[in-house]
Design an enzyme around this catalytic site. Sequence first.
Site, PDB file in Angstrom:
ATOM      1  N   GLY C 147       7.108 -11.425 -40.126  1.00 44.67           N
ATOM      2  CA  GLY C 147       8.301 -10.593 -40.050  1.00 44.67           C
ATOM      3  C   GLY C 147       8.890 -10.631 -38.654  1.00 44.67           C
ATOM      4  CB  CYS C 148      12.331 -10.144 -37.447  1.00 47.53           C
ATOM      5  SG  CYS C 148      12.790  -8.712 -38.443  1.00 47.53           S
TER       6      CYS C 148
END
Lengths: 336, 336, 336, 336
Positions: C147-148
């Site tokens: 995920g970012c």
Amino acid sequence: MGDRIRAGIVGFTGYSGAELVKILERHRQVEPVLLEHRTRTEDETSFLDGHLQRLPWGDEALRDGGLAVVFFATPHEVSLELVPKALDAGLKVIDLSAAFRLRTVGNYQRWYNLEHNRPDLLAEAVYGLPEYFRNVTKVARLVSNPGCYPTAANLSLRPLVIEGVLDREAGVICDAKSGVSGAGKKLSPRTHFSAVTQNFSAYAVLVHRHVPELLLTSDVEEHELSFTAQLLPVHRGILETIYVRTAESMSYDEIAAIYRKVYNDEPFVRIFPEGELPDLQTVNYTNFCDIGIKADPKTKRVVIVAAIDNLVKGAAGQAVQNMNLVLGLPETEALL
Amino acid sequence: MGDRIRAGIVGFTGYSGAELVKILERHRQVEPVLLEHRTRTEDETSFLDGHLQRLPWGDEALRDGGLAVVFFATPHEVSLELVPKALDAGLKVIDLSAAFRLRTVGNYQRWYNLEHNRPDLLAEAVYGLPEYFRNVTKVARLVSNPGCYPTAANLSLRPLVIEGVLDREAGVICDAKSGVSGAGKKLSPRTHFSAVTQNFSAYAVLVHRHVPELLLTSDVEEHELSFTAQLLPVHRGILETIYVRTAESMSYDEIAAIYRKVYNDEPFVRIFPEGELPDLQTVNYTNFCDIGIKADPKTKRVVIVAAIDNLVKGAAGQAVQNMNLVLGLPETEALL
Amino acid sequence: MGDRIRAGIVGFTGYSGAELVKILERHRQVEPVLLEHRTRTEDETSFLDGHLQRLPWGDEALRDGGLAVVFFATPHEVSLELVPKALDAGLKVIDLSAAFRLRTVGNYQRWYNLEHNRPDLLAEAVYGLPEYFRNVTKVARLVSNPGCYPTAANLSLRPLVIEGVLDREAGVICDAKSGVSGAGKKLSPRTHFSAVTQNFSAYAVLVHRHVPELLLTSDVEEHELSFTAQLLPVHRGILETIYVRTAESMSYDEIAAIYRKVYNDEPFVRIFPEGELPDLQTVNYTNFCDIGIKADPKTKRVVIVAAIDNLVKGAAGQAVQNMNLVLGLPETEALL
Amino acid sequence: MGDRIRAGIVGFTGYSGAELVKILERHRQVEPVLLEHRTRTEDETSFLDGHLQRLPWGDEALRDGGLAVVFFATPHEVSLELVPKALDAGLKVIDLSAAFRLRTVGNYQRWYNLEHNRPDLLAEAVYGLPEYFRNVTKVARLVSNPGCYPTAANLSLRPLVIEGVLDREAGVICDAKSGVSGAGKKLSPRTHFSAVTQNFSAYAVLVHRHVPELLLTSDVEEHELSFTAQLLPVHRGILETIYVRTAESMSYDEIAAIYRKVYNDEPFVRIFPEGELPDLQTVNYTNFCDIGIKADPKTKRVVIVAAIDNLVKGAAGQAVQNMNLVLGLPETEALL
């Protein structure tokens, strides 16, 4: 019209000064008078301002201008030089600069690298955060209007500090974000449109001139505080995300109760219900300080989200609020 | 690596120059060499650029720097002074300034208030709009890279002018909108973030320095053209809405056929199907010029919507396209 | 062209998927093939994409499409359903969703309220943070792309955790700010232009689905972590301001040395020199994770400022980096 | 407080409706009453609105709600259905929708594909552009509040049309740019933050529903007008660049004199001096229509630059101006 109280404004071309003029134009008992302290540049001149009253700054304006109060929305060096003249002329002063915010000349030495030559005025100046210093402001001659970051931080922190519920060992982290108007109108590569748009940057980490002021009023100790100032790609607005821990496990309701007790009758502080948080749009163009709370009783962590419009509650709006107090006018006039 | 062609860049700190560096870093046959013409300010220096090759501007760099071509992304006065030195050293030049775009010294007198002292270079310079001047560019010593507004306007207008379908009496109205990077990095109250955000303004109406260049290539007459330059609250991109009338009633299909004939094999011009229009997001960060058409055969009105990235097809991208032509490399290298 | 490796993409209309297509179009050994899993809406269709290869999703494409690898830029429910089919067809998979990021079905129950029916794939999936898991990624069949928020947080925190220099009692505060593309393309009142522009808001305080993932890789304990997710008025980019304390007093140089030791040979992690900090503009449109450090040895406070482009290093770029590893290609191809 | 005039608002959750509430809260003689016509969604509900008066829409509110006037900030279909009920109850109506702006049912058929069933109300409705229709507005029962584009266009064009100085053959080109709030709050891929930011697009070229309204009041003929509607990456504000030619050669002074004669006593129209042009920042959050003029006597070209805040002079502000007229109150109350 003619019998309105006249309020002078020095520094009316900056963001705070222009906002001040706009607010005072809505005021029913007061009218703004622009005090021209320096020649305006072409960019600062517009036919749209033609209707405003103007006087050249100077003894004549201070003595015979019919003024009751003067606002200074000037750099702190300019305020330090000019404010005493207005006081000497018998006028009340609301200073929006940092010139009289700190209480000691030592602080100016340390944080501003400035030889402050008026310790007497530092001692006299009232710190104009009405929620805490309303009574002394009413009788003040010189009101030092709070900085934008400290206004939001102090209104957020002080109830918890006063109530003694914080775990002081855990410290206070204030992650602050501000719109570009907070940096003023002065040209700089950092405020060029292309440097700001689609960007976000931290410009002061662990060190910022607002720190001593923030400490002064919140009663947090310097070693406890971690402060970061960051630049948002917006014109106005401040949002501070503040991280603390409570000494004992506390729920949203318990913490909100502390805020509600302190700010119950305050016209400009709003405590948000559980699950709702303020943002820039809830406060921009208003004099409100909005406060949201998120608590995790398990870990005793509490996050406070506080928002103000840096040009209104963080500058011109609070200055008018202080003026209303100083002049004995209704505190919310022109601000709701 | 070592056997790549070396391309010098003067003026690499501005928006166009920096874009040029970025594009050349993706080029498989060419490598950028920064030619330092003046001391950089602190804001122009970053450790992130540490990997780039640098040489001080001067005879030594021009003679012994192993350069084949030099780009000038400098103000036109600087180009006027420095370009001849690079030519004298036997190098090819791509000049992104306006210094050699107009053909006569009279035009410089009139539009730039400038005594142009190199009419010989004005005569020699090739106007680097590859779609029309590809062949002469290939053998040019000095390429004058087109301005951003004229690039979009000329690619949009010229097919209709050449084909002779316009009602010349009705004139040409070019309502142009540009992002802030078009104004360059120089500080100005007009490009301060707070002056641009949530704003839109016309800054040149009926008069703009790009007009003579626009006329030169489009073959529109000065009295026929109405040009307005406006500032968008975006960093990059130009969109021009161009209003003309056709002499005879024409449909979308008939007009699009004209464009398709002219641009059929062009790698960087895209004609949009009926009902679709380009915008900044279809072109930004690309070297495309996108053209949309709306025609009303009843009134013979035609509206052309043209979009380019002012820093790419309007500056650095087109400059690399021209370099590719000058050096005999594939025209689209580093640009697709 | 014909002998390039073919990479399928499911979910190419979202922000991450579209970015993936753009990056793969620059790749010299791989070509993208769009796998159409559902009918596109009119807004998702443009003649500009006409040149791209397309195949309908299904057994035929998986068996006879000549694909070597398939990317899934789909919601986690969709990935959970489709990924096994691609694996069964013998293809390698890079999944950009959260479907296989957490290691236990219990975590999906708790954080996603999801009955995860493939614990076998949770056990098999490699967490694709190349800086830490490069070697297992090279031989993986299923890579779960990070995920970012966790990408930036883990790259920032892990060196200090591994080195054991943190005061674990003091905890970790991660004040994260993200551009709107992080919320995806789905329409919502929260992502309407007028709700975001000139605004800044906290949308997840102390609770966010990325927390378990962040904990998993950083080896921070849940009770130690305070995470806030906030929405910036920008399209892309994440900046995280991370507050920790060191057990012993440490200077910038000492802390930076730890990072430099860990990331010395990493092509996509840059440690900033003292006094410089990254921002969104240093990383946007790149695959870099930029890390700045501010230390106050007196109070043992350390603030880490980390920035990534959420669509590149936070999604599509890292996915291509992982694909390069899986396919045995140069790790930085198409990414520098 | 109790003896203030009560004004009902239907459609108070949209941008225009919310602006209306805000303006009326500043009004000294009138107080807003929200008429709840449908259940609000969660996103439309905030504790910040808790202080506002509310009544369910219906016969009871109309008969016994003590209302003098009702505003409709609703879609035109809703206005068409509800406005008659308010009129039947004997109340005055200000309708902000297009439901009663055009004079014939034929126009609704053509431009809205709508069977308009109240030709009687079309005949009765007064077009609420106070600068031209103040006197009939004062005695109107139903005021149809002008659209945002036509307000700026008509105030700009009509003086030149009336004075008969235009070259009608040359036509009128109106290149209009609007902020996103003009498109309303309804979710659409076109108003997603990421589709608008750093973008600019034309969304209606040569065809727009505001055209008939624009023609109606400006007395320009349909075949003469070329209208383009474009979307700016800003929340509020409209700027129109209008291109005409004069029949005879005219200077700035001559043209400005025409405007000054018409608008001399108008409180909300400002004619800019030569060389100065309005932009969104001169009008936003105000009820002004600002008009700048650029003339080229040589070519007889005239460019008019007109700006309004689409939510104020283009909607809610003008609606309150109309209400003031209808109720016999000072026309500028709550608007300066």
